[in-house]
Design an enzyme around this catalytic site. Sequence first.
Site, mmCIF file in Angstrom:
data_model
loop_
_atom_site.group_PDB
_atom_site.id
_atom_site.type_symbol
_atom_site.label_atom_id
_atom_site.label_comp_id
_atom_site.label_asym_id
_atom_site.label_seq_id
_atom_site.Cartn_x
_atom_site.Cartn_y
_atom_site.Cartn_z
ATOM 1 N N HIS A 95 0.814 -1.216 0.000
ATOM 2 C CA HIS A 95 0.000 0.000 0.000
ATOM 3 C C HIS A 95 0.847 1.266 0.000
ATOM 4 O O HIS A 95 0.401 2.331 0.413
ATOM 5 C CB HIS A 95 -0.997 -0.028 1.163
ATOM 6 C CG HIS A 95 -2.253 -0.750 0.768
ATOM 7 N ND1 HIS A 95 -2.219 -1.939 0.083
ATOM 8 C CD2 HIS A 95 -3.557 -0.447 0.910
ATOM 9 C CE1 HIS A 95 -3.450 -2.338 -0.167
ATOM 10 N NE2 HIS A 95 -4.288 -1.451 0.326
ATOM 11 N N ASP A 144 -5.560 4.935 10.078
ATOM 12 C CA ASP A 144 -6.991 5.092 9.754
ATOM 13 C C ASP A 144 -7.536 3.873 9.022
ATOM 14 O O ASP A 144 -8.741 3.662 8.980
ATOM 15 C CB ASP A 144 -7.191 6.321 8.850
ATOM 16 C CG ASP A 144 -6.851 7.603 9.566
ATOM 17 O OD1 ASP A 144 -6.791 7.585 10.811
ATOM 18 O OD2 ASP A 144 -6.630 8.613 8.891
ATOM 19 N N GLU A 197 -8.978 13.982 15.146
ATOM 20 C CA GLU A 197 -8.478 14.272 13.789
ATOM 21 C C GLU A 197 -9.258 15.474 13.253
ATOM 22 O O GLU A 197 -10.009 16.128 13.987
ATOM 23 C CB GLU A 197 -8.646 13.064 12.855
ATOM 24 C CG GLU A 197 -7.653 11.939 13.123
ATOM 25 C CD GLU A 197 -7.459 10.991 11.932
ATOM 26 O OE1 GLU A 197 -8.014 11.245 10.842
ATOM 27 O OE2 GLU A 197 -6.740 9.975 12.113
HETATM 28 P P1 FAD Z 1 4.279 -1.840 1.925
HETATM 29 O O1 FAD Z 1 3.756 -0.794 1.028
HETATM 30 O O2 FAD Z 1 4.209 -3.226 1.448
HETATM 31 O O3 FAD Z 1 5.785 -1.484 2.345
HETATM 32 C C1 FAD Z 1 6.137 -0.179 2.752
HETATM 33 C C2 FAD Z 1 7.656 -0.105 2.986
HETATM 34 O O4 FAD Z 1 7.989 -0.888 4.112
HETATM 35 C C3 FAD Z 1 8.479 -0.656 1.831
HETATM 36 O O5 FAD Z 1 9.688 0.038 1.746
HETATM 37 C C4 FAD Z 1 8.735 -2.086 2.242
HETATM 38 O O6 FAD Z 1 9.893 -2.632 1.652
HETATM 39 C C5 FAD Z 1 8.857 -1.944 3.744
HETATM 40 N N1 FAD Z 1 8.390 -3.120 4.466
HETATM 41 C C6 FAD Z 1 7.236 -3.796 4.308
HETATM 42 N N2 FAD Z 1 7.174 -4.803 5.181
HETATM 43 C C7 FAD Z 1 8.308 -4.765 5.903
HETATM 44 C C8 FAD Z 1 8.843 -5.546 6.951
HETATM 45 N N3 FAD Z 1 8.186 -6.583 7.446
HETATM 46 N N4 FAD Z 1 10.056 -5.216 7.446
HETATM 47 C C9 FAD Z 1 10.742 -4.162 6.958
HETATM 48 N N5 FAD Z 1 10.303 -3.402 5.962
HETATM 49 C C10 FAD Z 1 9.089 -3.691 5.439
HETATM 50 N N6 FAD Z 1 -0.281 5.540 7.256
HETATM 51 C C11 FAD Z 1 -0.426 6.090 8.469
HETATM 52 O O7 FAD Z 1 0.542 6.292 9.181
HETATM 53 N N7 FAD Z 1 -1.674 6.423 8.929
HETATM 54 C C12 FAD Z 1 -2.803 6.183 8.225
HETATM 55 O O8 FAD Z 1 -3.891 6.473 8.686
HETATM 56 C C13 FAD Z 1 -2.668 5.580 6.955
HETATM 57 N N8 FAD Z 1 -3.757 5.291 6.208
HETATM 58 C C14 FAD Z 1 -3.614 4.692 5.001
HETATM 59 C C15 FAD Z 1 -4.745 4.381 4.252
HETATM 60 C C16 FAD Z 1 -4.633 3.765 3.030
HETATM 61 C C17 FAD Z 1 -5.869 3.436 2.240
HETATM 62 C C18 FAD Z 1 -3.340 3.495 2.513
HETATM 63 C C19 FAD Z 1 -3.197 2.885 1.156
HETATM 64 C C20 FAD Z 1 -2.197 3.815 3.232
HETATM 65 C C21 FAD Z 1 -2.321 4.409 4.488
HETATM 66 N N9 FAD Z 1 -1.206 4.740 5.251
HETATM 67 C C22 FAD Z 1 -1.366 5.296 6.487
HETATM 68 C C23 FAD Z 1 0.156 4.558 4.740
HETATM 69 C C24 FAD Z 1 0.707 3.209 5.159
HETATM 70 O O9 FAD Z 1 0.993 3.192 6.535
HETATM 71 C C25 FAD Z 1 2.019 2.914 4.421
HETATM 72 O O10 FAD Z 1 1.851 3.047 3.058
HETATM 73 C C26 FAD Z 1 2.490 1.521 4.763
HETATM 74 O O11 FAD Z 1 3.805 1.374 4.310
HETATM 75 C C27 FAD Z 1 1.627 0.506 4.088
HETATM 76 O O12 FAD Z 1 1.819 -0.748 4.665
HETATM 77 P P2 FAD Z 1 2.045 -1.991 3.745
HETATM 78 O O13 FAD Z 1 1.957 -3.165 4.641
HETATM 79 O O14 FAD Z 1 1.162 -1.989 2.567
HETATM 80 O O15 FAD Z 1 3.563 -1.727 3.343
#
Ligand code: FAD
Length: 546
Positions: A125, A186, A297
């Site tokens: 994400h 969120d 918020e």
């Molecule tokens: P990914 O996109 O898969 O990875 C993000 C980064 O972390 C990459 O660099 C990846 O290599 C690294 N990574 C992933 N897993 C690991 C691991 N296990 N160890 C080390 N590195 C790792 N953020 C907020 O803070 N607050 C919010 O309210 C919020 N709301 C959101 C709502 C939506 C709809 C979306 C799409 C995003 C939101 N985000 C929010 C952002 C979100 O926290 C970040 O985009 C987060 O990185 C997404 O998590 P993911 O598991 O999809 O990570």
Amino acid sequence: MKLPPLSFLKQNNAYLKIIMILFLSCTTDRTNLCSNHSFATPTAPQRLNSTNTLSSLETLGLDGYFSFDYMNNHHAAKDFGNMYHFLPSAVLHPKSVPDISATIRHIFDMGSASELTVAARGHGHSIQGQAQAHQGIVINMESLQGLEMQVHSGEMPYVDVSGGKLWINILHETLKNGLAPKSWTDYLHLTVGGTLSNAGISGQAFHHGPQINNVHQLEVVTGKGEVVTCSEKQNADLFYAVLGGLGQFGIITQARISLEPAPKMVKWIRVLYSEFSIFSHDQEHLISSENSFDYIEGFVIINRTGLLNNWRSSFSPKDPLQANQFNSDGRTLFCLEMVKYFNPDETKTMNQSVQNLLSQLSYIPSTLFQSEVSYLEFLDRVHVSEKKLQAKGLWEVPHPWLNLLIPKSRISEFAEEVFGNILTDTSNGPILIYPVNQSKWNNRTSLVTPDEDVFYLVAFLSSAMPSSTGRDGLEHILIQNKRILDFCAIAQLGMKQYLPQYNTREEWQAHFGSQWEIFVQRKSAYDPLAILAPGQRIFQKAIRIS
Ligand code: FAD
């Protein structure tokens, strides 16, 4: 600037050329930093045959497996941003932590003769390819089955979870014991490793700090393939490096998350303001009050006249007659959103406390809206919108999101320019804006924030219509984002990007400021070959040309 979706796939040839040139320019064995080098004409570098490199991975004897199939691996070249698409050479579906450590150690042992990099992919994400690895290896963290979730009750309750677990599943599991994590995002369909690599910020962060401040212990696989347990007391440098570390220092395979008793219900309140100064004054008052709300918020509403009708489905106006007469007249409005947790037997005291807090605020009186929903329904609220957007085919569009942290002393100036000049006619998605208390945030992590006691998170959560060249098109939104960033730079607001997106060494260095040296030192300690998280574009793996 033309940047339509899929453009990066189409531009892969150009990108490949750049990569080749970068390989040539990186002739040393040490970690290199991305920078704006000028390049000589490339000649093909000599390096290990990549087919051999890849097939050597198959000798590792894993519990899980590698997928080398281009078609199956396509999903690893996608993310929520839907703007960057870098295809990996392989995807690892690990079943155990040793699968991850063996893979990374193998690549580490190949040294700088191999160009392979590794990106952990949580739920994908990210916005700008941060969880992707061009021609590298993507680790599908959600397939990691290493650890059954274990909830520990008692005075200081916690849960041990795998790094690939979705927060929504942690919520379901901990609720069975009447417990829940304290600090949220969120949206809960994100992984533990993904949010802990950034911060994890939501309306509870003013009180509990972000998610990275509510973790007791981590298990991490470093860029050398070592499996290390770390906490405040044990390997503390690695612990704080990884928290907010953008995946640069290790892969989080396990986390111990702090819990609190979970309420059954929440009182959810929204009130409107037409003056930003009154809105922000009230927000700041609430985050510094004793016994305040549990979640605070706010968001900006630009040019929406039918606003009150939109809310009717889930919120009830306190005074329906007056609410009916309220008309925004196309003005920009600011909505303060607050939540108080409670259990059914505490309804009376909760209502008294809410009345008391509301009586201290100066919102437009006819615009008080409230609702009572279960704690679970409240926390998983964005998933409801996700399903609606998915049904309309509007979830998988490009998302040129921009998240900023703005110091309190400059927030009025920021609001005046951005909401008064840059985004006057409409927004292409929600704009969140709320303050948090720096004192509740641990400053030993890798996250950088503005240097003030209170700062605001401002999140422009835009969606772009795929083929539009108008105001809802990607190009227009990217230009608006750039105008906002340019304004912050010219006015020297002391802004820090959250979920930062930069391409050059100079930009990253400026982002980290005085923390940069520490960040670089930690990189050479824990991932000296710059194998991990290449999609963040901070460090460039050095390739030896023999
Ligand atoms: P990914 O996109 O898969 O990875 C993000 C980064 O972390 C990459 O660099 C990846 O290599 C690294 N990574 C992933 N897993 C690991 C691991 N296990 N160890 C080390 N590195 C790792 N953020 C907020 O803070 N607050 C919010 O309210 C919020 N709301 C959101 C709502 C939506 C709809 C979306 C799409 C995003 C939101 N985000 C929010 C952002 C979100 O926290 C970040 O985009 C987060 O990185 C997404 O998590 P993911 O598991 O999809 O990570």
